[in-house]
Design a protein around this motif. Structure first.
Motif, PDB file in Angstrom:
ATOM      1  N   GLY A 217       0.860  -1.165   0.000  1.00 52.95           N
ATOM      2  CA  GLY A 217       0.000   0.000   0.000  1.00 52.95           C
ATOM      3  C   GLY A 217       0.899   1.219   0.000  1.00 52.95           C
ATOM      4  O   GLY A 217       2.001   1.193  -0.551  1.00 52.95           O
ATOM      5  N   ALA A 218       0.452   2.275   0.653  1.00 54.17           N
ATOM      6  CA  ALA A 218       1.295   3.461   0.865  1.00 54.17           C
ATOM      7  C   ALA A 218       0.677   4.264   1.989  1.00 54.17           C
ATOM      8  O   ALA A 218      -0.548   4.371   2.090  1.00 54.17           O
ATOM      9  CB  ALA A 218       1.408   4.310  -0.398  1.00 54.17           C
ATOM     10  N   ASN A 219       1.525   4.821   2.833  1.00 47.96           N
ATOM     11  CA  ASN A 219       1.024   5.729   3.863  1.00 47.96           C
ATOM     12  C   ASN A 219       0.722   7.098   3.281  1.00 47.96           C
ATOM     13  O   ASN A 219      -0.213   7.773   3.711  1.00 47.96           O
ATOM     14  CB  ASN A 219       2.048   5.854   4.994  1.00 47.96           C
ATOM     15  N   PHE A 220       1.530   7.489   2.292  1.00 43.22           N
ATOM     16  CA  PHE A 220       1.319   8.770   1.616  1.00 43.22           C
ATOM     17  C   PHE A 220       1.777   8.635   0.169  1.00 43.22           C
ATOM     18  O   PHE A 220       2.595   7.777  -0.165  1.00 43.22           O
ATOM     19  CB  PHE A 220       2.137   9.891   2.290  1.00 43.22           C
ATOM     20  N   ALA A 221       1.243   9.523  -0.681  1.00 44.07           N
ATOM     21  CA  ALA A 221       1.712   9.649  -2.060  1.00 44.07           C
ATOM     22  C   ALA A 221       1.912  11.132  -2.325  1.00 44.07           C
ATOM     23  O   ALA A 221       0.987  11.936  -2.102  1.00 44.07           O
ATOM     24  CB  ALA A 221       0.699   9.056  -3.037  1.00 44.07           C
ATOM     25  N   VAL A 222       3.104  11.505  -2.776  1.00 40.35           N
ATOM     26  CA  VAL A 222       3.455  12.918  -2.948  1.00 40.35           C
ATOM     27  C   VAL A 222       3.212  13.315  -4.398  1.00 40.35           C
ATOM     28  O   VAL A 222       3.870  12.809  -5.316  1.00 40.35           O
ATOM     29  CB  VAL A 222       4.921  13.175  -2.563  1.00 40.35           C
ATOM     30  N   SER A 223       2.293  14.233  -4.584  1.00 41.53           N
ATOM     31  CA  SER A 223       1.842  14.586  -5.917  1.00 41.53           C
ATOM     32  C   SER A 223       2.941  15.219  -6.767  1.00 41.53           C
ATOM     33  O   SER A 223       3.102  14.886  -7.936  1.00 41.53           O
ATOM     34  CB  SER A 223       0.656  15.553  -5.797  1.00 41.53           C
ATOM     35  N   ILE A 228       5.787   7.462  -3.622  1.00 43.70           N
ATOM     36  CA  ILE A 228       4.959   6.834  -2.597  1.00 43.70           C
ATOM     37  C   ILE A 228       5.831   6.596  -1.370  1.00 43.70           C
ATOM     38  O   ILE A 228       7.036   6.374  -1.482  1.00 43.70           O
ATOM     39  CB  ILE A 228       4.280   5.535  -3.065  1.00 43.70           C
ATOM     40  N   VAL A 229       5.197   6.658  -0.191  1.00 44.65           N
ATOM     41  CA  VAL A 229       5.922   6.622   1.075  1.00 44.65           C
ATOM     42  C   VAL A 229       5.398   5.475   1.926  1.00 44.65           C
ATOM     43  O   VAL A 229       4.183   5.347   2.136  1.00 44.65           O
ATOM     44  CB  VAL A 229       5.759   7.957   1.824  1.00 44.65           C
ATOM     45  N   LEU A 230       6.327   4.644   2.408  1.00 40.73           N
ATOM     46  CA  LEU A 230       5.989   3.548   3.309  1.00 40.73           C
ATOM     47  C   LEU A 230       6.599   3.837   4.672  1.00 40.73           C
ATOM     48  O   LEU A 230       7.792   4.119   4.774  1.00 40.73           O
ATOM     49  CB  LEU A 230       6.529   2.218   2.788  1.00 40.73           C
ATOM     50  N   LEU A 256      -3.043  11.223  -0.796  1.00 46.42           N
ATOM     51  CA  LEU A 256      -2.195  12.226  -1.416  1.00 46.42           C
ATOM     52  C   LEU A 256      -1.837  13.371  -0.479  1.00 46.42           C
ATOM     53  O   LEU A 256      -2.650  13.786   0.347  1.00 46.42           O
ATOM     54  CB  LEU A 256      -2.878  12.815  -2.652  1.00 46.42           C
ATOM     55  N   VAL A 257      -0.611  13.866  -0.635  1.00 49.10           N
ATOM     56  CA  VAL A 257      -0.204  15.166  -0.106  1.00 49.10           C
ATOM     57  C   VAL A 257       0.429  15.912  -1.278  1.00 49.10           C
ATOM     58  O   VAL A 257       1.069  15.298  -2.137  1.00 49.10           O
ATOM     59  CB  VAL A 257       0.776  15.069   1.078  1.00 49.10           C
ATOM     60  N   PRO A 258       0.266  17.214  -1.337  1.00 45.25           N
ATOM     61  CA  PRO A 258       0.735  17.941  -2.525  1.00 45.25           C
ATOM     62  C   PRO A 258       2.247  17.952  -2.707  1.00 45.25           C
ATOM     63  O   PRO A 258       2.745  17.742  -3.816  1.00 45.25           O
ATOM     64  CB  PRO A 258       0.197  19.363  -2.299  1.00 45.25           C
ATOM     65  N   ARG A 259       3.021  18.203  -1.613  1.00 48.66           N
ATOM     66  CA  ARG A 259       4.459  18.456  -1.760  1.00 48.66           C
ATOM     67  C   ARG A 259       5.260  17.644  -0.740  1.00 48.66           C
ATOM     68  O   ARG A 259       4.737  17.234   0.291  1.00 48.66           O
ATOM     69  CB  ARG A 259       4.749  19.945  -1.552  1.00 48.66           C
ATOM     70  N   LEU A 260       6.546  17.477  -1.027  1.00 56.50           N
ATOM     71  CA  LEU A 260       7.431  16.850  -0.048  1.00 56.50           C
ATOM     72  C   LEU A 260       7.470  17.666   1.241  1.00 56.50           C
ATOM     73  O   LEU A 260       7.590  17.121   2.336  1.00 56.50           O
ATOM     74  CB  LEU A 260       8.840  16.708  -0.625  1.00 56.50           C
ATOM     75  N   GLU A 261       7.372  18.966   1.104  1.00 57.20           N
ATOM     76  CA  GLU A 261       7.344  19.835   2.279  1.00 57.20           C
ATOM     77  C   GLU A 261       6.161  19.499   3.185  1.00 57.20           C
ATOM     78  O   GLU A 261       6.257  19.557   4.413  1.00 57.20           O
ATOM     79  CB  GLU A 261       7.274  21.286   1.814  1.00 57.20           C
TER      80      GLU A 261
END
Length: 338
Positions: A217-223, A228-230, A256-261
């Motif tokens: 899966g993924a905890n987050f995906a950076v648009s 994708i972040v695990l 989703l989150v928009p940015r790495l920031e």
């Protein structure tokens, strides 16, 4: 359409089945104690971790506003994510529901002649019952699907389901785990944590090395980057995403989150809320398949973005359900769960 008389046919209704399981659980003293011990520990650890972070209230407020902005512009961020993944050599599929995910993975496995599939812990694949539907719906593929998170693997071997987002086998003790693993080993394993872990490590390494497809899966995906972040505490997530030639990530569109920031805000909150850690042992950022000159990583990366009713919540009073980061803290204080 003729209505079936379930009582006359001797078939328990869903409510009767639930009530029966509930009565059994209420009588289980060990289950009461195990849940109380684990959830109390999680609550205490969370309180200590957030209490040591003076800016925690501000971070939670920032996370809320990032999620709200993302959901208000979700189609834009989904399009940007897909564009970035494809630009880096990945493939993107938008799935309306669980059946579309199952069909996609089955077709992919067939096209690759895949037989061995390893998975890291994924709540979204639990949601759509991916394992069961692949095995029952496509028996001709002969897929062996192995969960590689330790708790998820033990639950799978026991024919059980995970009982907590963070601690999948909160309901089992080491003696029960020894019984399960002994059946797999073909010999009696002692109920010692070290011995059980050594056996699990040896057996799962064989599965990693033989795997044709890895599913996460993924905890987050950076648009903005197609990343994708695990966020995990076991090394299995990295093995699932780097050893098999094909990596498939099944991700709910709300991740989703928009940015790495923006990601930094959530990473500072997730582990503290979930387990009381400042950060989990492994925080893995994956951006596309292996590129020329890189030593590891998959040859192919497939991102499946799952709706499954999520978009119907947008703009409604229930939209905030899409802000959830799956830390599991709500379970630890929920009187019904406890």
């Amino acid at each position: 359409m003729e209505r079936r008389d379930r009582r006359r046919e001797g078939i328990a209704s869903p409510v009767e089945g639930f009530n029966g399981r509930a009565r059994k659980a209420i009588r289980d003293r060990f289950l009461h104690d195990a849940v109380a011990l684990a959830t109390n520990r999680f609550v205490a650890s969370r309180n200590a971790a957030l209490g040591a972070l003076p800016e925690a209230p501000e971070l939670r407020e920032r996370a809320y506003h990032i999620k709200r902005k993302t959901m208000q512009n979700l189609h834009h961020y989904l399009a940007r994510l897909a564009e970035e993944v494809e630009r880096r050599g990945g493939k993107v599929h938008f799935a309306k529901d669980g059946e579309e995910v199952v069909r996609y993975v089955a077709a992919l496995a067939e096209s690759k002649g895949a037989r061995n599939v390893v998975k890291s812990k994924s709540m979204v694949t639990e949601e759509i019952e991916l394992n069961r539907r692949l095995e029952e719906g496509y028996p001709e593929l002969g897929l062996e699907i192995v969960e590689t998170d330790l708790g998820e693997w033990i639950a799978q071997l026991a024919g059980d389901h995970p009982s907590h987002i963070v601690a999948p086998i909160i309901h089992m003790n080491r003696h029960q785990i020894a019984d399960v693993l002994s059946r797999v080993a073909g010999e009696r394993l002692p109920p010692k944590v070290e011995d059980l872990m050594q056996f699990a490590r040896r057996r799962l390494r064989e599965k990693f090395l033989a795997a044709d497809i890895g599913i996460t899966g993924a905890n987050f995906a950076v648009s903005e980057t197609g990343t994708i972040v695990l966020v995990t505490n076991e090394g299995n997530g990295r093995l699932v995403t780097s050893l098999p030639p094909v990596h498939v990530a099944v991700v709910g569109i709300e991740k989703l989150v928009p940015r790495l920031e923006d990601l930094e805000v959530f990473l500072r909150l997730l582990a503290r809320s979930g387990t009381g850690q400042k950060m989990t042992v492994y925080t893995t950022l994956l951006t596309g398949p292996r590129r020329p000159g890189e030593l590891d990583g998959p040859e192919e990366f497939h991102l499946i973005l799952l709706d499954n009713g999520r978009s119907e919540l947008l703009g409604t009073e229930f939209e905030e359900a899409l802000f959830c980061i799956r830390c599991g803290a709500c379970l630890n204080v929920c009187p019904v769960y406890r």
